[in-house]
Enzyme design. Structure first.
Site, PDB file in Angstrom:
ATOM      1  N   SER A 117     -18.544  19.820  44.841  1.00 34.70           N
ATOM      2  CA  SER A 117     -19.199  19.975  46.212  1.00 34.70           C
ATOM      3  C   SER A 117     -19.886  18.478  47.163  1.00 34.70           C
ATOM      4  CB  SER A 117     -21.084  20.278  45.510  1.00 34.70           C
ATOM      5  OG  SER A 117     -21.566  19.609  47.440  1.00 34.70           O
ATOM      6  N   TYR A 140     -28.139  17.719  39.781  1.00 39.16           N
ATOM      7  CA  TYR A 140     -26.928  18.643  41.343  1.00 39.16           C
ATOM      8  C   TYR A 140     -25.398  18.343  41.450  1.00 39.16           C
ATOM      9  CZ  TYR A 140     -24.415  22.042  44.357  1.00 39.16           C
ATOM     10  OH  TYR A 140     -23.965  22.920  44.520  1.00 39.16           O
TER      11      TYR A 140
END
Lengths: 452, 246
Positions: B139, B152
């Site tokens: 990501s 995250y």
């Protein structure tokens, strides 16, 4: 599920409603309206407010587009309701199958085809879309899933076919397909000098083809009133194809789509340009009087080649008026409609005339034996609404009705008169959705769901 | 058929589109995930559309002890793997993770340790076979830590670093490793969120991933301009960055 609040419209871009959008990614998410209610929306190709829900929930089915079964021997296919006909065609045509019934755009979902019980150019032979549906799942108001077919839960089946999404959310759909030898259509055009001749061609059983439709020049006046090009077609057999296509008759090189990139200025479609376009079209298309071979996409979906063609009308949007008038006095009724249009000074860009066969079993289904006329009008406010009101009066006086999938402005009173089986439908609706959770801007405008 | 691609975390929108892109190129598929009913639907759809064999199986990213048996089961069903795509992940809630160790651990395991456990097994097989490809969906959140999602982001960042090392190790064996860093993609996770812009469709992302594998790319930002957005973000001096509300 996340929710997106957005101003939404149908294909005609009139009216606009603020709706809370839900978009499930998983099959069971189709039950997501059971608690708060709302309306499902597939591709948003109904023209008016059928898939809008002002200040309420709209459940988008676009992510639920999976095929779950395809029997290439029997020609049956099962898929989720968000699948578009375009996607279905990509899968089944190369394997020798074609939908039994298709409307004039491939960008519609299977759920939408059921909710409007859509028809195609073969209605006079094969009936509406409901005729091709073997079974579907219905997520009802309790979130329970019912499997409906013409034999099982037949009441729910019929009420949903043409029920405008107001009986529940459609899940998996199983369709019967038609075997075809090729992806091509053998087509033929015939110019009709006036309305009478157009109707003669459309009911001429000797020259009857599986598919027929008349494009009607709505700018012609006087003796040429109703001047048309009647277009007919059959699925071409392999031997009818030119040698180049015969080796691989089910493969079609689909054209890339062009887009209307942005809103065109409102004046683009004015009486002058519309008249010029229609005269040219009559000359060019009326000439194709000997049979010719054309790909299925071009024959069935000519407008799909131009993405976002609704932008041609500019920001104001447009309304399509589509009605059916019974066979008896059809000529007289249609003439009155065309006269009313001419007298109003409105220019309708696109007119389509089509023969319809037997009525569907759905209590709110549109079709009846007769002729259906569809015309597109740039939306011009009160004057347009007045003209359409005048159309309603003519249609009602002759026992016809307006197609709800195209409608944005019919009155509740006219609706009740046009759909005499409404009470039968309501009785089924009350068993499926006693609290009236499934509703849309259209249903509230027309009082659908309310006792008579 | 070109062999089978194992999709781990197959029912996300990006995974579904990536699976479709590989199927359209003639690869068979093994779809692995937790929701077996959804997997069966995806499998039927891909098999009908692309006429390739598609198998399904259940796996749990956090059940490390079961991973060897799971990979054996995949190979038994579908043969030696042509490729593997790690598409599972868990965004979680940063505000909860701050106080709730279970949430923090779930974010770390479902984005990082679970992926490492599974890819170690796949990498060893591919190294031995001397062929194959590995795709890891990391990501842009892993490129720089931000207060709004650093748990995250740290797990995804660690995953990207792991993939980088794996690429270095497997290059001599002829095994390709692609790190994918998606920006905003139109999925169920992002639908309706405020502040989304230039959102890419899952289908576009899936096509770009399959194409990057074909071309032997190492790192793929998708859509492409995210490479430059992140270039700017990673170059903001820490002295200033730490005061920003990001």
């Amino acid at each position: 599920m996340n929710r997106l609040t957005e101003n939404l419209s149908g294909w005609g871009r009139y009216p606009v409603a603020q709706c809370g959008l839900l978009r499930p990614e998983r099959h069971k998410g189709l039950g997501g309206l059971s608690a708060e209610g709302g309306i499902a929306r597939g591709q948003g190709r109904s023209y008016g407010d059928a898939a809008l829900n002002q200040d309420g929930a709209v459940l988008l089915t676009e992510r639920l587009n999976r095929l779950s079964a395809f029997d290439s021997e029997r020609g049956t296919v099962t898929a989720e309701s968000g699948l578009t006909l375009r996607e279905l065609l990509d899968v089944v045509v190369p394997r020798g199958w074609f939908p039994l019934v298709t409307p004039g755009t491939g960008y519609v979902s299977l759920g939408g085809c059921i909710a409007a019980d859509v028809h195609g150019k073969n209605h006079h032979h094969d009936g509406a879309f409901s005729r091709s549906v073997l079974e579907f799942e219905l997520f009802d108001a309790d979130g329970a899933v019912r499997t409906c077919s013409p034999d099982v839960q037949s009441e729910a089946f019929n009420a949903t076919m043409g029920g405008m999404g107001l009986t529940g959310v459609i899940g998996d759909v199983t369709l019967q397909l038609r075997p075809v030898e090729t992806a091509w259509i053998q087509a033929q055009h015939a110019p009709a000098r006036d309305l009478e001749q157009a109707l003669t061609f459309l009911q001429d059983n000797e020259h009857d083809a599986r598919y027929s439709v008349a494009w009607i020049d709505l700018q012609s006046r006087g003796r040429a009133l109703g001047r048309s090009v009647v277009m007919t077609g059959e699925h071409a057999v392999r031997d009818a194809l030119p040698a180049a296509h015969r080796a691989d008759p089910l493969q079609l090189k689909l054209r890339g789509e062009r887009n209307v990139p942005l809103d065109m200025p409102g004046w683009l479609l004015n009486p002058l340009t519309i008249r010029a376009f229609n005269a040219l079209y009559y000359r060019l298309e009326g000439r194709k009087t000997s049979p010719f071979i054309v790909g299925y996409d071009k024959f069935f979906y000519p407008l799909d080649a131009l993405g976002h063609w609704n932008r041609l009308y500019g920001k104001r949007g447009f309304v399509q008026y589509q009605c059916v008038v019974p066979l008896e006095q059809a000529h007289e009724t249609l003439r009155q409609l065309l006269d009313a249009l001419a007298a109003s000074g409105h220019a309708a860009f696109l007119g389509v005339l089509k023969r319809l066969g037997a009525a569907s079993a759905g209590q709110l289904a549109f079709s009846m034996p007769g002729y259906t006329l569809a015309l597109d009008l740039p939306f011009g406010g009160a004057a347009t609404l007045e003209l359409l009101q005048r159309f309603d009066e003519i249609v009602l006086a002759h026992g016809g009705r307006v197609y709800l999938a195209k409608d944005a402005r019919l009155s509740a009173e006219s609706f009740r008169q046009m759909y005499p089986r409404y009470d039968e439908w309501l009785a089924v609706k009350q068993t499926l959705d006693p609290q009236g959770r499934f509703s849309s801007s259209l249903s509230r405008r027309l009082g659908i769901g309310e006792p008579s | 058929m070109k062999g089978t691609v194992l999709i781990l975390g197959a029912s996300s929108a990006i995974a579904r589109a990536t699976a479709a892109a590989f199927a359209s190129r003639g690869y068979g598929l093994y779809l692995a995930g937790r929701d077996e009913e959804e997997l069966a639907r995806d499998a039927a759809d891909l098999a009908i559309r692309h006429q390739v064999p598609v198998a399904t199986g259940r796996f749990d990213a956090e059940a490390f002890a079961q991973h060897p048996a799971f990979i054996e089961q995949v190979v038994e069903a579908s043969g030696e793997l042509a490729g593997v795509v790690v598409a599972f992940g868990y965004l979680g809630e940063q505000s909860r993770a701050v106080h709730d160790w279970d949430e923090t651990l779930a974010i770390i395991q479902r984005n990082y340790t679970g992926a490492v456990s599974l890819l170690n097994l796949c990498a060893n097989r591919m190294e031995q076979a001397g062929t194959g490809f590995i795709v890891g969906i990391a990501s842009v959140a892993g490129d720089r830590g931000r207060q709004s999602n650093y748990t995250y982001g740290s797990a995804k960042g660690a995953f990207a670093l792991y993939l980088q090392g794996l690429r270095n190790r497997l290059a001599p064996a002829g095994v390709r490793v692609l790190t994918v860093k998606p920006g905003f993609v139109d999925t169920g996770m992002t639908f309706g969120l405020p502040g989304m812009f230039l959102v890419a469709s899952p289908r576009y992302v899936g096509e770009r991933i399959a194409r990057a594998v074909e071309r032997g790319r190492d790192v793929l930002y998708v859509p492409w301009f995210w490479r430059y957005i992140m270039l700017i973000i990673t170059h903001i001096p820490e002295r200033i960055f730490k005061r920003l509300k990001l």
